[in-house]
Enzyme design. Structure first.
Site, PDB file in Angstrom:
ATOM      1  N   HIS A 499      44.703 103.389  68.727  1.00 37.40           N
ATOM      2  CA  HIS A 499      46.048 103.494  69.311  1.00 37.40           C
ATOM      3  C   HIS A 499      46.465 104.965  69.461  1.00 37.40           C
ATOM      4  CE1 HIS A 499      46.196  99.154  68.745  1.00 37.40           C
ATOM      5  NE2 HIS A 499      45.719  99.375  67.536  1.00 37.40           N
ATOM      6  N   HIS A 566      41.405 101.023  62.140  1.00 37.34           N
ATOM      7  CA  HIS A 566      42.569 100.218  62.529  1.00 37.34           C
ATOM      8  C   HIS A 566      43.231  99.639  61.280  1.00 37.34           C
ATOM      9  CE1 HIS A 566      42.005  99.999  66.975  1.00 37.34           C
ATOM     10  NE2 HIS A 566      40.769 100.350  66.621  1.00 37.34           N
ATOM     11  N   GLU A 632      39.230  97.298  59.765  1.00 35.45           N
ATOM     12  CA  GLU A 632      40.628  96.879  59.643  1.00 35.45           C
ATOM     13  C   GLU A 632      41.048  97.093  58.191  1.00 35.45           C
ATOM     14  OE1 GLU A 632      42.631  96.055  61.947  1.00 35.45           O
ATOM     15  OE2 GLU A 632      41.602  95.037  63.599  1.00 35.45           O
TER      16      GLU A 632
END
Length: 883
Positions: A499, A566, A632
């Site tokens: 992102h 992430h 993650e």
């Protein structure tokens, strides 16, 4: 323990295994109603609830992961935390049912599971308490409950009493120590609260095993370690060699004590560790053997010992038994041969101790690969090759490229045989490798597809084939190495903080994913660079970059490894790491990262893959031309994980765990030798340093004063396409500079220097430009002043910067700075050495070339003639400098 049958169970499935699933779910209070062997909506809902409770994908399908968690997970009982209520005679309700059920499972007969705490339940509790050296009061409190359902004191933490405990101490604190030592396998007898010699001996054994000061005294360090120790035994890798003697009823001594202590650690409680192999020890050995599907004879031979102490037969020399093993043979030695053959990839079928056709065929394949006589008989030479010498893993004799046709139920032939063999090798039993694609092969394919994130259709198409044979991702070289072997040496790691910019990622509790992953990534970079890796990041600040920009940059840079960071969302807990559906090194790295992150930081959600329409679902895994993983780091919308993510020390811990995984599999290549030198390397005595990457990587800085003028030389190692210029103006490729010099500079200098153009050209090439492979030059100057009458040349603070290509994707950026104003004259030059004149003349010449190009954008060009004056005055010295 129930082995996964190699078949997926979902709505519509029927049979005894469905009934077993239903019974197991009901036993764990995931009520699915009557265990009728029919997998309907109620069973699917129960499976989903179970999966959610155990951090599995809640798809309602029982595959290998769900099966193993349901039937083979020793920690499954930990789903029942202590309620806070004591249970005793007269108590009723679901918690009593749980206690009765658990007692019956462990062999303490509590009678009918009716939820009524009667005399039978009380006696079973007393028997259990006695075996675990806790107060035999027949009451289930927190201690009894925790041992009953967890096997250890996990979750029970007592505060240090504030004083040391040693021989002679008494009271509840001593009892706590004794209970904890007993649970961890350091048995000290009854937890009576009296610190005697037996307790002291147990404390010393524990301290020695945990690298504490061995004094038999429980101070704050030993206390805290005891209270936080979560050893359950199954993860301990003792690798203790087999003593070479059988242990059975009647045996005594230290080896028996080792077995008893290990059984206690593994929750097969034998009671006191007294070194006497009695009926209780024999029974617990049988229970352990049954759980590991070993021959249940109550005798500790090599196979039982190796399983108990986590040995592998590869680590232990096993003498030849003295008899040939062939079709019709049976016993432990046959089972040992079958186990070793299966471990090495020569599918021998069931490890049942019966030497049949499958075993003989596996032996022949092993003999063929190891240049032994191929007779299917295990004699001395074959035995020694299997257990005591060098041997080859099962060769892959098949063509692994996709055959461009679907392989499905009903097909026959060599392609089916290849698929069956590969499925068996990977632990998905397709039965006999007979080349017939039947229901068992289809179920194995479905199980493999389910476990590897592929579409579950039971058909081997391109994606399933490529995943099975690990051949369709560019990062899959060396994918079949042993899990304990490093994959190889690498240099360049690309880190991608997900992102960024206007894309915040997941958001909750005042946190944004883009900020968290950038912080983790920067920490990873610092750690990796300290280990000698070269790191490039997709972003170092809060900017947005598209996915293709990230993977294209990594591919063009020639990265050896791609890490994408992430944070998850969706209400779960824990970390998960994604890798390619095609396996390979990326899968091994994902598994290693996941092992490191859990349980130290996060709950383990597994190393996973996911199929998309064109291969891998995730762009950064699919499009990266190197092993790649996506991590993650917990859930941003769950309070449990948010507390972890908010902590800078925990984010540092996350970065360290990932870097540790990378270091264990991908060693940093440091075998770079920088050979090109710069025009100034000799003058500043940095030639040797430039050849040593360890010197250039952090940077070289040398200051030298010449005739009152201070020069600073700096050199930095840079990665290709990632050069950190200190001069921001656009520079010139060396080709343009050479053209400018040839077209203008050479002729003008020749007007003042009494040497030929050819001589000057040779000097320039030999002593300036060809000292290194110069790619680009930049020059910044504050002010230039000339005075023809005074024959002076003044140049105020200036900086010269150039880039050398040293090969292998690396550059050296050199910066030469003059720190103060200078005034050059005949007297000044007369006092310089030839090497110093070379510095000034060469420096001025490069300045002239840059300025003569006219488009540098460095400010007003006062004229090249003043700069030429240095060369004119020093012309007679240039020849000396050349010599």
């Amino acid at each position: 323990m129930k082995n996964f049958p190699g078949e997926l169970y979902a709505i519509g499935s029927t049979g005894s295994n469905v009934r077993a699933i239903q019974n197991a779910l009901n036993d764990l209070n995931f009520n699915v109603g009557n265990a009728d062997g029919i997998y309907g909506e109620g069973t699917a809902n129960g499976v989903k609830e179970f999966q959610r409770a155990n951090n599995l994908n809640p798809d309602g399908i029982v595959g290998k992961l769900t099966w193993d968690k349901l039937f083979n997970d020793n920690g499954a009982s930990a789903n029942h935390p202590f309620s806070g209520d004591l249970l005793s005679m007269g108590s009723t309700g679901p918690n009593v049912e749980l206690v009765q059920q658990r007692l019956n499972e462990l062999g303490y007969n509590a009678g009918v599971v009716d939820g009524i705490y009667g005399s039978g339940t009380r006696q079973a509790v007393i028997d259990f308490q006695g075996d675990h050296f806790i107060s035999t009061d027949g009451i289930v409190g927190e201690v009894t409950w925790s041992i009953l359902f967890n096997g250890t004191a996990n979750g029970i933490y007592a505060t240090y009493p504030g004083y040391v405990l040693s021989v002679g101490s008494q009271g509840d604190s001593v009892k706590i120590i004794q209970n904890q030592l007993n649970r961890l396998g350091f048995n000290v007898g009854s937890a009576d609260g009296i610190f005697g010699s037996g307790t002291e001996s147990g404390v010393k054994d524990y301290q020695e095993s945990r690298n504490l000061v061995v004094d038999g005294i429980v101070g704050p360090n030993t206390w805290d370690k005891l209270m936080s120790d979560s050893q359950t035994g199954e993860n301990v890798n003792n690798n203790t060699p087999f003593p070479g003697v059988l242990l059975s009823r009647g045996s005594t001594g230290s080896y028996v004590r080792m077995v008893q202590r290990r059984l206690n650690q593994l929750n097969f409680f034998v009671g006191s560790v007294d070194g006497i192999y009695g009926p209780k020890t024999e029974q617990r050995v049988k229970d352990y053997q049954a759980s590991k599907e070993l021959q249940v004879d109550g005798i500790v031979g090599r196979l039982t010992w190796d399983a108990m102490f986590n040995n592998t037969t590869a680590n232990v020399r096993i003498p030849y038994p003295g008899t040939l093993l062939t079709i019709g043979s049976a016993g432990d030695n046959v089972a040992r041969v079958q186990s070793q053959l299966n471990t090495m990839g020569y599918n021998a079928g069931a490890e049942d101790g019966i030497f049949g056709d499958n075993t003989a065929s596996a032996v022949r394949r092993f003999q063929l690969a190891n240049n032994l006589e191929v007779d299917g008989i295990v004699g001395r030479n074959t035995w020694n090759a299997l257990f005591n010498g060098d041997r080859m893993p099962a060769p892959d004799r098949t063509e692994t490229s996709y055959p461009n046709r679907l392989i499905r139920e009903g097909d026959t032939g060599s392609l089916v045989r290849q698929v069956q063999q590969k499925l068996n090798d990977r632990g998905y039993s397709s039965g006999t490798v007979d080349g017939i694609f039947g229901p068992m092969t289809r179920r194995a394919v479905e199980a493999y597809q389910h476990a590897n994130g592929l579409d579950v259709d039971g058909i081997v198409g391109r994606m399933t084939w490529n995943s099975l044979f690990s051949i369709s991702h560019p990062g899959n070289n060396d994918g079949d190495q042993s899990d304990n072997e490093p994959i190889g040496n690498i240099r360049k790691i690309y880190i991608d903080p997900g992102h960024g910019g206007y894309d915040p990622g997941a958001r909750r509790y005042g946190l944004e994913e883009k900020d968290l992953v950038l912080d983790i990534s920067l920490r990873q970079r610092r750690l990796l660079e300290a280990e000698g890796y070269i790191v490039k990041m997709s972003r170092e600040t809060d900017i947005y970059r598209t996915l293709p920009e990230r993977t294209n940059e990594a591919n063009q840079w020639g990265a050896d490894l791609f890490i994408s960071n992430h944070v998850n969302a969706g209400g779960g807990i824990g970390a998960e790491v994604y890798h390619s559906i095609y396996g390979g090194p990326g899968k091994r790295l994902a598994e290693k990262i996941m092992d490191n992150l859990s349980p130290a930081i996060f709950v383990n959600r597994g190393a996973k893959s996911r199929q998309g329409q064109n291969g891998d679902y995730y762009h950064v895994i699919r499009e990266a031309n190197m092993p790649s993983v996506l991590i993650e780091h917990g859930f941003i919308d769950t309070q449990h994980d948010v507390q972890i993510l908010q902590s800078p020390s925990q984010r540092q811990n996350m970065a360290e765990k990932t870097v540790d995984a990378i270091k264990s599999l991908f060693h940093a290549r440091k075998d770079i030798e920088v050979t090109p030198q710069s025009p100034f390397s000799d003058l500043f005595n940095v030639s040797d340093k430039l050849r040593d990457i360890s010197s250039v990587q952090p940077g070289i800085k040398v200051t030298k004063r010449i005739a009152g003028v201070q020069f600073t030389y700096e050199a930095f190692l840079e990665a290709e396409n990632s050069v950190n210029w200190s001069i921001t103006d656009t520079g010139f490729p060396i080709e343009d500079l050479m053209n400018a010099f040839a077209n203008k500079g050479l002729k003008e200098i020749n007007n003042y220097v009494t040497t030929s153009e050819d001589s000057i050209a040779v000097w320039i090439e030999n002593h300036l430009l060809n000292k290194g492979i110069i790619e680009e030059v930049r020059f910044s100057v504050g002010e230039v002043e000339t005075n023809w009458n005074m024959k002076s040349f003044t140049i105020k603070p200036c900086k010269f910067e150039m880039l050398l290509d040293v090969g292998d994707g690396l550059k050296i950026r050199e910066v030469l700075t003059m720190e103060k104003d200078i005034d050059l004259s005949d007297t000044f030059l007369a006092n310089l050495s030839p090497a110093e004149i070379f510095l000034f003349a060469g420096f001025a010449l490069l300045v002239f070339i840059c300025l003569s190009m006219g488009s540098v954008g460095l400010g007003p060009i006062i004229g090249a003639t003043g700069i030429l004056f240095v060369v004119i005055i020093g012309g007679s010295y240039i020849e000396d400098a050349i010599v």
